[in-house]
Write a protein that holds these residues in place. Structure first.
Motif, PDB file in Angstrom:
ATOM      1  N   SER A  36       0.766  -1.192   0.064  1.00  0.00           N
ATOM      2  CA  SER A  36      -0.070   0.010  -0.021  1.00  0.00           C
ATOM      3  C   SER A  36       0.842   1.227   0.034  1.00  0.00           C
ATOM      4  O   SER A  36       0.440   2.320  -0.651  1.00  0.00           O
ATOM      5  CB  SER A  36      -0.997  -0.089   1.129  1.00  0.00           C
ATOM      6  N   GLN A  37       1.966   1.049   0.547  1.00  0.00           N
ATOM      7  CA  GLN A  37       3.001   2.324   0.510  1.00  0.00           C
ATOM      8  C   GLN A  37       3.296   2.884  -0.785  1.00  0.00           C
ATOM      9  O   GLN A  37       3.722   3.712  -1.386  1.00  0.00           O
ATOM     10  CB  GLN A  37       4.186   2.057   1.555  1.00  0.00           C
ATOM     11  N   GLY A  38       3.563   1.779  -1.622  1.00  0.00           N
ATOM     12  CA  GLY A  38       4.177   1.977  -2.980  1.00  0.00           C
ATOM     13  C   GLY A  38       2.790   2.528  -3.718  1.00  0.00           C
ATOM     14  O   GLY A  38       3.047   3.345  -4.812  1.00  0.00           O
ATOM     15  N   HIS A  39       1.858   2.141  -3.527  1.00  0.00           N
ATOM     16  CA  HIS A  39       0.498   2.771  -4.222  1.00  0.00           C
ATOM     17  C   HIS A  39       0.529   4.161  -3.827  1.00  0.00           C
ATOM     18  O   HIS A  39       0.043   5.160  -4.481  1.00  0.00           O
ATOM     19  CB  HIS A  39      -0.770   2.211  -3.792  1.00  0.00           C
ATOM     20  N   ILE A  40       0.587   4.597  -2.428  1.00  0.00           N
ATOM     21  CA  ILE A  40       0.500   5.890  -2.105  1.00  0.00           C
ATOM     22  C   ILE A  40       1.476   6.630  -2.765  1.00  0.00           C
ATOM     23  O   ILE A  40       1.248   7.702  -3.386  1.00  0.00           O
ATOM     24  CB  ILE A  40       0.881   5.892  -0.629  1.00  0.00           C
ATOM     25  N   LYS A  41       2.808   6.201  -2.862  1.00  0.00           N
ATOM     26  CA  LYS A  41       3.893   6.881  -3.598  1.00  0.00           C
ATOM     27  C   LYS A  41       3.548   7.257  -4.994  1.00  0.00           C
ATOM     28  O   LYS A  41       3.793   8.030  -5.566  1.00  0.00           O
ATOM     29  CB  LYS A  41       5.268   6.131  -3.476  1.00  0.00           C
ATOM     30  N   GLY A  42       2.832   6.247  -5.464  1.00  0.00           N
ATOM     31  CA  GLY A  42       2.715   5.885  -7.152  1.00  0.00           C
ATOM     32  C   GLY A  42       1.641   6.986  -7.317  1.00  0.00           C
ATOM     33  O   GLY A  42       1.716   7.805  -8.265  1.00  0.00           O
ATOM     34  N   PHE A  43       0.811   7.115  -6.249  1.00  0.00           N
ATOM     35  CA  PHE A  43      -0.434   8.126  -6.688  1.00  0.00           C
ATOM     36  C   PHE A  43       0.232   9.463  -6.621  1.00  0.00           C
ATOM     37  O   PHE A  43      -0.408  10.526  -7.080  1.00  0.00           O
ATOM     38  CB  PHE A  43      -1.738   7.735  -5.866  1.00  0.00           C
ATOM     39  N   ASN A  44       1.068   9.696  -5.562  1.00  0.00           N
ATOM     40  CA  ASN A  44       1.396  10.991  -5.233  1.00  0.00           C
ATOM     41  C   ASN A  44       2.261  11.680  -6.481  1.00  0.00           C
ATOM     42  O   ASN A  44       2.447  12.816  -6.702  1.00  0.00           O
ATOM     43  CB  ASN A  44       2.751  11.054  -4.177  1.00  0.00           C
ATOM     44  N   ARG A  45       2.807  10.575  -7.190  1.00  0.00           N
ATOM     45  CA  ARG A  45       3.595  10.693  -8.650  1.00  0.00           C
ATOM     46  C   ARG A  45       2.571  11.327  -9.619  1.00  0.00           C
ATOM     47  O   ARG A  45       2.876  12.370 -10.558  1.00  0.00           O
ATOM     48  CB  ARG A  45       4.046   9.727  -9.195  1.00  0.00           C
ATOM     49  N   LEU A  46       1.297  10.972  -9.661  1.00  0.00           N
ATOM     50  CA  LEU A  46       0.570  11.441 -10.557  1.00  0.00           C
ATOM     51  C   LEU A  46       0.429  13.080 -10.924  1.00  0.00           C
ATOM     52  O   LEU A  46       0.655  13.380 -12.203  1.00  0.00           O
ATOM     53  CB  LEU A  46      -1.176  10.777 -10.335  1.00  0.00           C
ATOM     54  N   GLU A  47       0.318  13.650  -9.916  1.00  0.00           N
ATOM     55  CA  GLU A  47      -0.071  15.115 -10.039  1.00  0.00           C
ATOM     56  C   GLU A  47       1.440  15.816 -10.703  1.00  0.00           C
ATOM     57  O   GLU A  47       1.191  16.748 -11.683  1.00  0.00           O
ATOM     58  CB  GLU A  47      -0.225  15.876  -8.610  1.00  0.00           C
ATOM     59  N   LYS A  48       2.532  15.322 -10.383  1.00  0.00           N
ATOM     60  CA  LYS A  48       3.631  15.845 -10.907  1.00  0.00           C
ATOM     61  C   LYS A  48       3.769  15.343 -12.535  1.00  0.00           C
ATOM     62  O   LYS A  48       4.249  16.232 -13.052  1.00  0.00           O
ATOM     63  CB  LYS A  48       4.985  15.148 -10.270  1.00  0.00           C
ATOM     64  N   GLU A  91      -5.131  -4.840  -0.096  1.00  0.00           N
ATOM     65  CA  GLU A  91      -4.636  -4.017  -0.962  1.00  0.00           C
ATOM     66  C   GLU A  91      -5.691  -3.183  -1.881  1.00  0.00           C
ATOM     67  O   GLU A  91      -5.537  -1.835  -2.035  1.00  0.00           O
ATOM     68  CB  GLU A  91      -3.928  -4.915  -2.056  1.00  0.00           C
ATOM     69  N   VAL A  92      -6.838  -3.741  -2.251  1.00  0.00           N
ATOM     70  CA  VAL A  92      -7.874  -3.141  -2.751  1.00  0.00           C
ATOM     71  C   VAL A  92      -8.502  -2.018  -2.033  1.00  0.00           C
ATOM     72  O   VAL A  92      -8.761  -0.875  -2.621  1.00  0.00           O
ATOM     73  CB  VAL A  92      -9.114  -4.241  -3.195  1.00  0.00           C
ATOM     74  N   ASP A  93      -8.841  -2.312  -0.777  1.00  0.00           N
ATOM     75  CA  ASP A  93      -9.309  -1.079  -0.051  1.00  0.00           C
ATOM     76  C   ASP A  93      -8.279  -0.265   0.144  1.00  0.00           C
ATOM     77  O   ASP A  93      -8.644   1.117   0.101  1.00  0.00           O
ATOM     78  CB  ASP A  93      -9.247  -1.654   1.625  1.00  0.00           C
ATOM     79  N   GLY A  94      -7.065  -0.212   0.121  1.00  0.00           N
ATOM     80  CA  GLY A  94      -6.068   0.899   0.044  1.00  0.00           C
ATOM     81  C   GLY A  94      -6.090   1.589  -0.833  1.00  0.00           C
ATOM     82  O   GLY A  94      -6.230   3.009  -0.992  1.00  0.00           O
ATOM     83  N   LEU A  95      -6.303   0.839  -2.043  1.00  0.00           N
ATOM     84  CA  LEU A  95      -6.372   1.545  -3.463  1.00  0.00           C
ATOM     85  C   LEU A  95      -7.844   2.444  -3.666  1.00  0.00           C
ATOM     86  O   LEU A  95      -7.750   3.657  -4.080  1.00  0.00           O
ATOM     87  CB  LEU A  95      -6.564   0.546  -4.735  1.00  0.00           C
ATOM     88  N   MET A  96      -9.082   2.073  -2.889  1.00  0.00           N
ATOM     89  CA  MET A  96     -10.081   2.672  -2.827  1.00  0.00           C
ATOM     90  C   MET A  96      -9.916   3.935  -2.225  1.00  0.00           C
ATOM     91  O   MET A  96     -10.155   4.871  -2.596  1.00  0.00           O
ATOM     92  CB  MET A  96     -11.179   2.053  -2.376  1.00  0.00           C
TER      93      MET A  96
END
Ligand code: IPE
Ligand code: IPE
Ligand code: MG
Length: 237
Positions: free
Chosen positions: A35-47, A76-81
């Motif tokens: 889930s930490q990887g997804h958080i990092k990955g989603f943070n990248r999006l705006e950039k 993992e799915v819950d984290g993505l939601m």
């Protein structure tokens, strides 16, 4: 190098599709939960939206969650939601996206009500914006999209369809086909991303994991795209 300079030096795509892969491996390498990887990955999006805009590219599609990704562990799915809720909240920030059309590609019915209504509302509110287009593919499957398009046409009474009919009934009806598809993490497949629209897309599979995707990686990608000779079946004189 400034991104705006690239415009004058390289041939640019009109529409980039990003398959944002490698979040899980990014986390694993650091002994962190996926889930930490997804958080990092989603943070990248705006950039990445910002960088792509700076380049003068008009359309960007992000493959964020496939129809197959529901098969991952519930946690993992819950984290993505949770992250989708955050993305939707962020898109409500008018100042950042006032000239951007935001569309969600995929069947929204599978999401909880707040995600679904948030996504529908954003699409409605931004539908007349023209300068920049962001498409978020979530619960998206390219084959499913083709099937829903054909079913719509059948309902309209069609018994014979054209390429144009199908294209005009896909989620992507408002944007050109992606000229360039970048899948991070080194996997060389499309995993059900835009099979109809990618017939002539240039494909690029850099090794970088999505959470690390930087300005340097974008510049490399643009250089690569610019070096490709797109022939579309024809030959040059
Ligand atoms: C891609 O990263 C993001 C989503 C599917 C939401 P992954 O989670 O597939 O990362 P890897 O492939 O396991 O490294
Ligand atoms: C494709 O990545 C979907 C997204 C990036 C959202 P996956 O990681 O789910 O694909 P496979 O399983 O490696 O093909
Ligand atoms: Mg993956």
């Amino acid at each position: 190098m400034e991104l705006a300079e690239l415009k004058t030096m390289y041939k640019l795509p009109t529409h980039i599709g990003f398959i944002i892969d490698g979040n899980g491996r990014w986390a694993k390498k650091r002994n962190l939960p996926r889930s930490q990887g997804h958080i990092k990955g989603f943070n990248r999006l705006e950039k990445v939206y910002k960088m792509v805009r700076e380049l003068g590219i008009k359309y960007i599609s992000i493959y964020a969650f496939s129809t197959e990704n529901w098969n991952r562990p519930k946690e993992e799915v819950d984290g993505l939601m949770k992250l989708f809720r955050r993305v939707i909240k962020d898109f409500y920030n008018k100042n950042k996206y006032e000239d951007t059309r935001i569309e969600f590609f995929g069947d929204l019915n599978r999401f909880e009500e707040d995600i679904k209504t948030g996504a529908l509302d954003i699409m409605e509110r931004t539908k007349n914006n023209k300068d920049f287009h962001i498409n978020i593919c979530m619960n998206y499957g390219g084959r499913e999209d083709i099937v829903q398009a054909v079913n719509k046409l059948i309902k309209q009474g069609k018994t014979l369809v054209t390429i144009e009919d199908i294209s005009q009934n896909l989620y992507s009806k408002n944007c050109p086909d992606p000229d360039f598809i970048i899948r991070t993490s080194g996997e060389c497949r499309l995993s059900n991303f835009m099979p109809w629209q990618s017939t002539y897309s240039e494909l690029y599979f850099p090794k970088v994991l999505w959470p690390d995707f930087s300005k340097k990686d974008l510049i490399e990608a643009i250089k690569e795209y610019s070096s490709r000779d797109r022939r579309f079946g024809a030959i040059k004189e």
